[in-house]
Write an enzyme that holds these catalytic residues in place. Structure first.
Site, mmCIF file in Angstrom:
data_model
loop_
_atom_site.group_PDB
_atom_site.id
_atom_site.type_symbol
_atom_site.label_atom_id
_atom_site.label_comp_id
_atom_site.label_asym_id
_atom_site.label_seq_id
_atom_site.Cartn_x
_atom_site.Cartn_y
_atom_site.Cartn_z
ATOM 1 N N LEU B 124 0.828 -1.210 0.000
ATOM 2 C CA LEU B 124 0.000 0.000 0.000
ATOM 3 C C LEU B 124 0.861 1.259 0.000
ATOM 4 O O LEU B 124 0.688 2.147 -0.830
ATOM 5 C CB LEU B 124 -0.917 0.000 1.232
ATOM 6 C CG LEU B 124 -1.807 1.206 1.457
ATOM 7 C CD1 LEU B 124 -2.923 1.256 0.419
ATOM 8 C CD2 LEU B 124 -2.418 1.172 2.867
ATOM 9 N N THR B 125 1.840 1.275 0.907
ATOM 10 C CA THR B 125 2.617 2.496 1.168
ATOM 11 C C THR B 125 3.516 2.891 0.005
ATOM 12 O O THR B 125 4.079 2.043 -0.690
ATOM 13 C CB THR B 125 3.492 2.253 2.416
ATOM 14 O OG1 THR B 125 2.634 1.902 3.489
ATOM 15 C CG2 THR B 125 4.314 3.465 2.785
ATOM 16 N N SER B 131 1.321 7.882 5.988
ATOM 17 C CA SER B 131 0.087 8.108 6.743
ATOM 18 C C SER B 131 -1.011 8.595 5.809
ATOM 19 O O SER B 131 -2.176 8.255 5.976
ATOM 20 C CB SER B 131 0.339 9.144 7.843
ATOM 21 O OG SER B 131 1.190 8.599 8.817
ATOM 22 N N GLY B 341 24.437 -1.035 32.301
ATOM 23 C CA GLY B 341 25.367 -1.105 31.175
ATOM 24 C C GLY B 341 25.167 -2.353 30.340
ATOM 25 O O GLY B 341 25.279 -2.333 29.115
ATOM 26 N N GLU B 364 1.709 0.137 10.242
ATOM 27 C CA GLU B 364 0.273 -0.134 10.251
ATOM 28 C C GLU B 364 -0.489 0.993 10.912
ATOM 29 O O GLU B 364 -1.410 0.763 11.689
ATOM 30 C CB GLU B 364 0.007 -1.470 10.940
ATOM 31 C CG GLU B 364 0.761 -2.557 10.217
ATOM 32 C CD GLU B 364 -0.022 -3.831 10.063
ATOM 33 O OE1 GLU B 364 -1.244 -3.822 10.292
ATOM 34 O OE2 GLU B 364 0.609 -4.816 9.725
#
Lengths: 260, 397, 329
Positions: B124-125, B131, B341, B364
């Site tokens: 999709l992206t 966004s 540490g 997502e």
């Protein structure tokens, strides 16, 4: 050809365990699993089934109600049916009573091979296979690294102090196998779901034609005391020494204890 | 456990935990160090029927309820976040088909996905559309009965190793992203498709995150999901459900970090006492534990709402992902702190868990997007109508 | 019913196994307390010829069950006749495959109580009481046979539980058990025997064990451990990891699914000490561990824990021990 695998539910190796006030193993307290050594017996039976040497693999367990969990887990690994012997009179049962009960149940199920793991994790008892064979009047093939079946005989390969022997006996037999059999499979998700639909029958002593008297009240031995082990002296730690110094320190330690 | 979990759920958890502890956890460090996809663990999960949990039995799946699926992901993530992405993305990629696919389309591909023979990814992206999904630019041009897909996708998990993709592209650019987007199933051996690069990431390093190129990739109409223009709706409906998996993943990561921190604190001694006996540390562990539990219970509640097909399941899954993601980041950071540490060095796993946790606040739907979704819901319930958004390109009145 | 203490005595080529000597001593001790006789049940090749020598080991008399090799369980019927007649207080059995199987068959045939493997046995108020380490060493139990239970109680003992007598003398009276039909228990036969090229020391009887684990890294890595074992007159053992990796034969594996050992000295090299291995060696009298990892679990229950590289330390230790023992090349 039918194999019945005897399975015991025991506390998980890493779980916290304890004895109850009346000095019996508190089986409810700890997370319970299939006795690890029995998993190898299950694996051996399933491999024989996959190879076509065995048609039916069934499981048998003696224990309280919750022992059904071990049987479901076994069924999730494979096999067709499971039988559980549960009876209040069996609480605290020792090895002889266990052998007596399993023998009666196995006589009812009449498999070609009654298969067990080498010993159980909790009490490290290992006399059940031999006792079952003696009670049932069948040959014993014990401590097998591998079990093979031909039409009418069973063979095991047993590791010896050096090398191995092959032992053979005519069917039906009682057999026990070690961890040399191979890594037991994990139960797959489909196996778990299928297991819920498989037969799990529960039998009481009466079903087997046995009574509490027959078993001398389930235990010929009793625990008279249960205590934590003696506190050990704290570990002596040796760090940050060069190898030669470390070796000297160890040798001194051994000398002080008369080990060299 | 939650009152919502059954004995079957507990049994499943025990089985997966055993598998995760014995086979997955020992591999986690080297998967991270080598940035290698754990094909062996994919085979293991496939062999145990753990990649088919969202598919029906008729397709070879095990059709587990969403709570069970969440438990599964949680237990794997507790051992290794990268490996937990294998079942997560298998579901994510398949969700568009589950939501909008025809019976024939499902029958065509689901058996291979359920068995794990094929991996599937969700594309999709894009570089300019994260966004802002509707700002998508990838085109799907008509060519006879087929479509030709052209464009690029970015940050696609498993895009380079999947055999099948669910891809979103504009069939009607004039109509804009919300109404002109369509969804397609694309087999990755189609000519014109390539995965030219992988991202180098902070965490989940064993999971390949790919840039995908489509150069006139031919897709038959039979591979379109739903009608033209349904794409945005399908994408949103997918994310409403898939973010539940990320919530479960975050819970698992948090639990793994918490368990390790507790074990470490019980062993480590400073100033003549056990770290676990120091009240300051106890307070930290208590906060970590209670917050993880809260995230877990919220995730299961969200899963139950999906199972019940609640009309407001999106609100639930958003809340769960929001809370769980932030919890994972907080708990893993605190776990590093508890180890001092030693928490910073790769010899101990908590620094990896902290790096892995960050992604749950990003993918997502970022935490900011989740907040937008939740806010919109609560305002709607309170009867506050939505403010009119200024149209792009029109001067304000 | 008698106050005798019986024990199983395995023979090989006319020589009693170490377990036979240990159990003879244990039986003699208990028989002194109970006021009965220590009676051996001998089997294995050369048992007839060697039986009398058990007198010096502590037996007052010996019944020979068989003079040939074979699975000991086939002698159950013969043993049951002797044991059934005498009904001694206890029957000591070695925790070896043969010992366990024969003891198991007796338990099944005669309906006997059984305990073990035990850490200690004593007679208290006329009854046999045994101490056992159970639940992976987290609980010590003391058990006895139930009030109305038949005799004998079977006591399984690991090697090292009893100490053979030193400087004993005398010969035991030897009789032969009447032949008995073995029945189905005699039907299992050894059809093939494959000894390995190199004999592997019997770990269960070793007084000193040098064990190697994952940290040893390879089959060749076990070389220094063999040298150390030789210097100390001991045997080499291994964890499951080393056996699974093929660095040593499986007969050397100590642990939950391998051998349980009780040596006077156990030295673990490159062994983490996970519970599955620990249950196989935790009753060793003295435990030394050498490991690079300061947090290895074995460091918690070892008597002496040395953090360091086993490949640097073990050869130095071997050399130092040889020096102190005056061993020359």
């Amino acid at each position: 050809m039918k194999i019945v695998v005897c399975v015991k539910q025991v506390p998980a190796t890493t779980a916290e365990k304890r004895y109850t006030a009346d000095l019996r193993l508190d089986r409810a307290a700890a997370e319970s699993v299939i006795n690890p050594l029995d998993e190898y017996a299950i694996e051996q039976a399933l491999r024989l089934q996959e190879a076509g040497a065995v048609e039916t693999v069934a499981y048998l367990s003696m224990g309280p109600e919750s022992a059904a969990e071990a049987l479901r887990r076994a069924l999730a690994m494979g096999g067709e049916e499971a039988y559980q012997v549960t009876d209040d009179a069996l609480a605290g049962a020792d090895q002889w009573a266990t052998a007596r009960v399993l023998a009666a149940a196995l006589d009812k199920l009449a498999p070609d091979v009654a298969l067990m793991g080498m010993s159980s994790d909790d009490a490290r008892g290992s006399l059940v296979p031999g006792a079952v064979a003696a009670i049932r009047g069948l040959p014993l093939l014990s401590y097998g690294a591998e079990l093979q079946l031909t039409g009418s005989t069973a063979r095991i390969r047993r590791l010896t102090a050096s090398g191995f022997d092959i032992l053979e006996a005519p069917l039906p037999v009682v057999a026990s196998v070690t961890d040399q059999v191979g890594e037991p499979r994990y139960a797959s998700l489909k196996g778990i779901m299928a297991a819920r639909r498989k037969t799990l029958e529960t039998w009481s002593l009466a079903h087997l034609g046995l009574s509490s008297e027959d078993l001398h009240g389930a235990a010929l031995t009793r625990v008279v005391e249960a205590r934590p082990p003696e506190a050990k002296a704290p570990t002596e730690r040796v760090e940050n020494l060069g190898p030669a110094e470390a070796a000297t320190r160890i040798a001194d330690w051994l000398t002080a204890r008369k080990l060299i | 456990m939650s009152h919502r979990t059954t004995r079957e759920h507990d049994e499943l958890r025990a089985i997966v935990r055993e598998l995760a502890t014995e086979r997955i956890a020992p591999r986690a460090a080297e998967i991270d160090a080598g940035s290698e996809f754990p094909w062996d663990l994919k085979e293991l999960l496939a062999g145990q029927d753990l990649l088919g949990t969202c598919f029906e039995e008729r397709h070879g799946g095990t059709a587990l309820d969403n709570v069970a699926q969440a438990i599964l992901v949680e237990e794997i993530a507790r051992a290794d976040a990268t490996t937990s992405l294998i079942p997560i993305v298998q579901k994510l990629g398949a969700l568009p088909i589950l939501i909008a696919g025809s019976d024939e389309q499902k029958a065509r591909y689901f058996p291979r996905l359920a068995s794990g023979e094929w991996l599937i990814a969700f594309a999709l992206t894009e570089a300019g559309a994260g966004s802002d999904v509707a700002a998508m630019r990838m085109r799907a041009r008509h060519d006879g009965d087929d479509y030709l897909l052209t464009g690029s996708k970015r940050f696609i998990t498993h895009g380079s190793i999947a055999s099948l993709l669910t891809v979103f592209a504009l069939t009607d650019p004039e109509a804009g992203g919300r109404r002109g987007m369509s969804a397609f199933m694309v087999e990755t051996d189609t000519p014109g498709f390539s995965a030219p690069r992988l991202e180098h990431k902070m965490g989940i390093r064993g999971s390949p995150t790919a840039e995908l190129n489509f150069d006139d990739v031919r897709v038959p109409a039979a591979n379109r999901l739903g009608d033209e223009g349904d794409g945005f709706k399908i994408a949103m409906a997918t994310l409403d459900r898939s973010r539940l998996s990320v919530a479960a993943q975050a819970v698992g990561i948090a639990q793994g970090a918490l368990d390790f921190a507790v074990g470490y604190a019980a062993e480590r001694r400073q100033f003549g006492e056990r770290v676990a006996d120091m009240q300051g540390i106890q307070f930290m562990l208590a906060d970590m534990a209670s917050q993880t539990e809260a995230a877990r219970q919220l995730t299961y509640a969200a899963a139950a709402s999906v199972d019940a097909a609640d009309p407001d399941l999106a609100y639930w899954t958003s809340c769960a992902k929001l809370v769980a993601g932030d919890t994972a980041m907080r708990v893993t950071t605190d776990a590093v702190q508890v180890l001092g540490g030693y928490g910073y060095v790769s010899e101990y796993p908590v620094e990896r868990m902290m790096r892995d946790a960050k992604i749950t606040q990003l993918y997502e739907g970022t935490q900011q997007i989740q907040r937008m979704i939740v806010a919109r819901q609560i305002l709607k319930r309170a009867g506050v109508s939505r403010a009119a958004k200024p149209q792009r390109g029109t001067p304000s009145a | 019913m008698s106050d005798d203490i019986c024990f199983l005595a395995e023979f090989d080529g006319g020589t009693p196994a170490r377990s036979a000597l240990e159990l003879a001593a244990g039986a003699a001790d208990l028989a002194r307390e109970s006021g009965g006789a220590a009676i051996g049940l001998a089997y294995g090749s050369g048992a007839a010829a060697g039986a009398a020598s058990l007198g010096a080991a502590g037996a007052s008399r010996v019944v020979v069950l068989s003079d040939t090799d074979g699975p000991a369980i086939r002698l159950a019927a013969a043993a049951a006749a002797t044991v059934g007649d005498d009904a001694p207080l206890a029957l000591l059995a070695p925790a070896t495959p043969n010992g366990r199987d024969l003891a198991a068959a007796l338990m099944g045939l005669l309906g006997l109580p059984a305990l073990g493997p035990v850490r200690a046995v004593r007679i208290e108020g006329g009854r046999v009481r045994a101490e056992q380490s159970t639940l992976q060493g987290t609980v010590i139990t003391v058990s006895e046979s139930a009030a109305d239970a038949p005799q004998p109680v079977i006591i399984l003992a690991l090697s090292g539980t009893f100490t053979p007598l030193e400087g004993g003398s005398g010969k035991a009276a030897v009789t032969t058990a009447p032949p008995a039909d073995a029945g189905a228990l005699g039907a299992a036969r050894i059809v093939e025997s494959h000894p390995a090229d190199a004999a592997v020391a019997n770990l269960e009887e070793a007084k000193v064990i040098i064990a190697g684990g994952r940290g040893v890294g390879s089959a060749a890595g076990f070389e220094p451990l063999h040298e150390l074992a030789a210097a100390l007159g001991g045997a080499v053992g291994a964890s499951r990891a080393a056996a699974d990796a093929g660095w040593v034969p499986y007969q050397l594996q100590i642990g939950q699914t391998g051998k349980v050992v009780k040596p006077a000295l156990y030295v673990g090299c490159g062994i983490s000490g996970a519970i599955q291995h620990r249950v196989g060696m935790q009753t060793a009298e003295n435990v030394v561990a050498i490991n690079k990892d300061p947090d290895a679990p074995i460091g918690e229950f070892a008597d002496l824990f040395v953090v360091g590289d086993l490949f640097a330390i073990v050869p130095e230790l071997t050399a130092e021990i040889r020096r102190r023992k005056g061993m020359t090349d």
